[in-house]
Design an enzyme around this catalytic site. Structure first.
Site, PDB file in Angstrom:
ATOM      1  N   ARG A   1       0.847  -1.210   0.000  1.00 45.39           N
ATOM      2  CA  ARG A   1       0.000   0.000   0.000  1.00 45.39           C
ATOM      3  C   ARG A   1       0.874   1.249   0.000  1.00 45.39           C
ATOM      4  O   ARG A   1       0.488   2.293  -0.516  1.00 45.39           O
ATOM      5  CB  ARG A   1      -0.993  -0.003   1.169  1.00 45.39           C
ATOM      6  CG  ARG A   1      -1.863   1.245   1.208  1.00 45.39           C
ATOM      7  CD  ARG A   1      -3.225   1.069   1.914  1.00 45.39           C
ATOM      8  NE  ARG A   1      -3.149   0.310   3.138  1.00 45.39           N
ATOM      9  CZ  ARG A   1      -2.632   0.768   4.286  1.00 45.39           C
ATOM     10  NH1 ARG A   1      -2.155   1.993   4.361  1.00 45.39           N
ATOM     11  NH2 ARG A   1      -2.606  -0.009   5.344  1.00 45.39           N
TER      12      ARG A   1
ATOM     13  N   TYR B   1     -14.977  17.528 -16.356  1.00 42.79           N
ATOM     14  CA  TYR B   1     -15.372  16.126 -16.208  1.00 42.79           C
ATOM     15  C   TYR B   1     -16.399  16.016 -15.079  1.00 42.79           C
ATOM     16  O   TYR B   1     -16.179  16.525 -13.981  1.00 42.79           O
ATOM     17  CB  TYR B   1     -14.136  15.268 -15.911  1.00 42.79           C
ATOM     18  CG  TYR B   1     -14.463  13.794 -15.893  1.00 42.79           C
ATOM     19  CD1 TYR B   1     -14.680  13.109 -17.076  1.00 42.79           C
ATOM     20  CD2 TYR B   1     -14.585  13.109 -14.695  1.00 42.79           C
ATOM     21  CE1 TYR B   1     -15.010  11.762 -17.067  1.00 42.79           C
ATOM     22  CE2 TYR B   1     -14.915  11.755 -14.677  1.00 42.79           C
ATOM     23  CZ  TYR B   1     -15.126  11.093 -15.874  1.00 42.79           C
ATOM     24  OH  TYR B   1     -15.456   9.757 -15.851  1.00 42.79           O
TER      25      TYR B   1
ATOM     26  N   LYS C   1      -7.830   5.849 -19.874  1.00 46.47           N
ATOM     27  CA  LYS C   1      -8.147   6.272 -21.232  1.00 46.47           C
ATOM     28  C   LYS C   1      -6.969   5.973 -22.174  1.00 46.47           C
ATOM     29  O   LYS C   1      -6.616   4.833 -22.354  1.00 46.47           O
ATOM     30  CB  LYS C   1      -8.550   7.740 -21.227  1.00 46.47           C
ATOM     31  CG  LYS C   1      -9.565   8.107 -20.122  1.00 46.47           C
ATOM     32  CD  LYS C   1     -10.942   7.487 -20.335  1.00 46.47           C
ATOM     33  CE  LYS C   1     -11.836   7.584 -19.100  1.00 46.47           C
ATOM     34  NZ  LYS C   1     -12.002   8.908 -18.540  1.00 46.47           N
TER      35      LYS C   1
ATOM     36  N   ASP D   1      -5.916  18.502 -15.664  1.00 47.14           N
ATOM     37  CA  ASP D   1      -6.371  17.170 -16.048  1.00 47.14           C
ATOM     38  C   ASP D   1      -5.938  16.970 -17.507  1.00 47.14           C
ATOM     39  O   ASP D   1      -6.520  17.546 -18.422  1.00 47.14           O
ATOM     40  CB  ASP D   1      -7.897  17.082 -15.890  1.00 47.14           C
ATOM     41  CG  ASP D   1      -8.448  15.694 -16.217  1.00 47.14           C
ATOM     42  OD1 ASP D   1      -7.763  14.941 -16.941  1.00 47.14           O
ATOM     43  OD2 ASP D   1      -9.564  15.377 -15.777  1.00 47.14           O
TER      44      ASP D   1
HETATM   45  C1  LIG Z   1     -12.315   9.383 -17.251  1.00 47.87           C
HETATM   46  C2  LIG Z   1     -11.888  10.733 -16.812  1.00 47.87           C
HETATM   47  C3  LIG Z   1     -11.707  11.030 -15.450  1.00 47.87           C
HETATM   48  C4  LIG Z   1     -11.988  10.030 -14.355  1.00 47.87           C
HETATM   49  O1  LIG Z   1     -11.179   8.910 -14.456  1.00 47.87           O
HETATM   50  P1  LIG Z   1     -11.605   7.426 -13.990  1.00 47.87           P
HETATM   51  O2  LIG Z   1     -10.405   6.619 -14.321  1.00 47.87           O
HETATM   52  O3  LIG Z   1     -12.839   7.045 -14.707  1.00 47.87           O
HETATM   53  O4  LIG Z   1     -11.846   7.518 -12.499  1.00 47.87           O
HETATM   54  C5  LIG Z   1     -11.277  12.304 -15.135  1.00 47.87           C
HETATM   55  N1  LIG Z   1     -11.050  13.237 -16.083  1.00 47.87           N
HETATM   56  C6  LIG Z   1     -11.228  12.983 -17.392  1.00 47.87           C
HETATM   57  C7  LIG Z   1     -10.964  14.042 -18.396  1.00 47.87           C
HETATM   58  C8  LIG Z   1     -11.653  11.725 -17.803  1.00 47.87           C
HETATM   59  O5  LIG Z   1     -11.851  11.489 -19.101  1.00 47.87           O
END
Ligand SMILES: *Cc1c(COP(=O)(O)O)cnc(C)c1O
Length: 384
Positions: A45, A97, A194, A169
């Site tokens: 962890r 998001y 992604k 982000d």
């Molecule tokens: C998918 C996404 C998130 C969240 O990520 P998860 O892996 O689904 O928790 C945050 N910001 C953006 C731009 C995303 O596409």
């Protein structure tokens, strides 16, 4: 090294001169007779070698001093917001998001952290929204689903002048196309689910820190205490996915640009959202801060929601599913999955471009826009 090389060579070191990374599922590590931990590892962890290897890779790709991997993108975002305390204020973009907004509204508001939204394409409005208590400026560019672009350097400088940390982000662009630290941002966040993972088979997130070692230690400590760690196997899959990111994102960007140009001329399409199009209102900023324009585009089907849903259902190669960044192309009617009252145009379809041949994808979209389900035949099941 250029990023296309870093994705292959930038990971952590390996024992046995193995070419592929090793996987260490062990949760615990043996002490030496004197009680020490010879490799500095004691419990997964805190620290795990498979995870550390991919963290090193992410830090080199973004150009930061270190990164902290999480079990999802939202766990990574949560850790950044959790550095705030009662009485602090954070600014998020008006188009953000969805779950990041929900984190502010549903979680941090209860703990006395005020999260407000502002249109970040409007710099004077951002300046006016800043308060003496503003400690975090959250940036997302290109945004989702309308691929709006904001000026990272201008916003990061504004945050710094006001004593706030700027966090970007960078999920949509990936470090291959956009490096927020080159534009003065302090922190980068990723949903590695992604493009970085790239195969729609892992959930993960990461925080990368540019130069503040105290902040990096705080984020790592927050992860250890709250426990949102990714498994060794998911970290291994992530490193495997990242190795082909340069190839995948180049192919997806090429196809997305070609599709955006075709759709912009199509009589059944009323709008196209892609930062690579010169007609995109923020194209100049995108050119300045991105190497290429990415594998996601949106467009509006003339005739509204019902017609858009029909077009999506007629596609045979694009799978109707949420998310983006995987090798399979996806289509999503956004208004159907967003809560009511949103600003997404009702006829908007978002496309995530996979690694299929661009002309097959183009033919699929054009046939879906023009024809009927009977003409298109049965949709292929998404599992190939
Ligand atoms: C998918 C996404 C998130 C969240 O990520 P998860 O892996 O689904 O928790 C945050 N910001 C953006 C731009 C995303 O596409």
């Amino acid at each position: 090294m250029r990023p296309e090389t870093t994705v292959v060579h930038g990971g952590g070191s390996n024992e046995f001169r193995a070419v592929a990374p090793s996987i260490h599922p062990s949760t615990t590590f043996e002490r030496a007779p004197d009680g020490s931990h010879p490799y500095g590892l004691h419990y997964s962890r805190d620290e795990n070698p498979t995870r550390a290897a991919v963290e090193q890779l992410l830090a080199s790709l973004e150009g930061g001093i270190g990164s902290v991997a999480f079990s999802s993108g939202m766990a990574a975002a949560n850790a950044i917001f959790a550095t705030l305390g009662s009485g602090d204020h954070a600014l998020i973009p008006a188009e953000c998001y969805y779950a990041v907004g929900a984190l502010g509204r549903e979680v941090f508001s209860r703990w006395g952290v005020d999260v407000t939204a502002v249109d970040m394409t409007d710099l004077p409005a951002v300046e006016r929204a800043m308060r003496p208590s503003t400690r975090l400026l959250w940036i997302e560019t290109p945004s989702n689903p309308t691929l709006s672009v904001v000026d990272i350097a201008a916003l990061a400088d504004l945050a710094r002048r006001n004593g706030a940390v700027s966090a970007v982000d960078n999920t949509m662009a990936t470090p291959l196309l956009q490096r927020p630290f080159d534009h003065h941002a302090d922190v980068v966040m990723h949903s590695t689910t992604k493009f970085l993972g790239g195969h729609s088979d892992l959930l993960g997130g990461a925080v990368v820190v540019r130069d503040d070692s105290a902040l990096l230690a705080e984020i790592r400590r927050l992860r250890t205490v709250t426990g949102a760690v990714p498994s060794a196997f998911d970290c291994w899959l992530l490193q495997r996915g990242i190795a082909t990111l340069g190839l995948r994102i180049a192919a997806a960007s090429r196809t997305a640009m070609m599709l955006a140009q075709e759709l912009a001329m199509h009589p059944q399409v009323s709008a196209v959202y892609y930062p690579g199009l010169p007609a995109h209102p923020r194209h100049a900023i995108a050119r300045r801060q991105m190497r290429d324009f990415g594998g996601v585009l949106s467009f509006e089907v003339a005739g509204g929601a019902e017609r858009a849903r029909q077009v999506a259902a007629r596609m045979r190669l694009f799978t109707q599913a949420t998310s983006f960044g995987g090798v399979h192309s996806l289509v999503e009617h956004r208004a159907s999955i967003e809560p009511p009252g949103g600003t997404t145009p009702p006829g908007l379809l978002r496309l995530s471009i996979g690694v299929e041949h661009g002309e097959d994808l183009r033919d699929d979209v054009l046939a879906a826009l023009g024809g009927t389900i009977a003409e298109q035949g049965e949709r292929r099941p998404c599992s190939n």
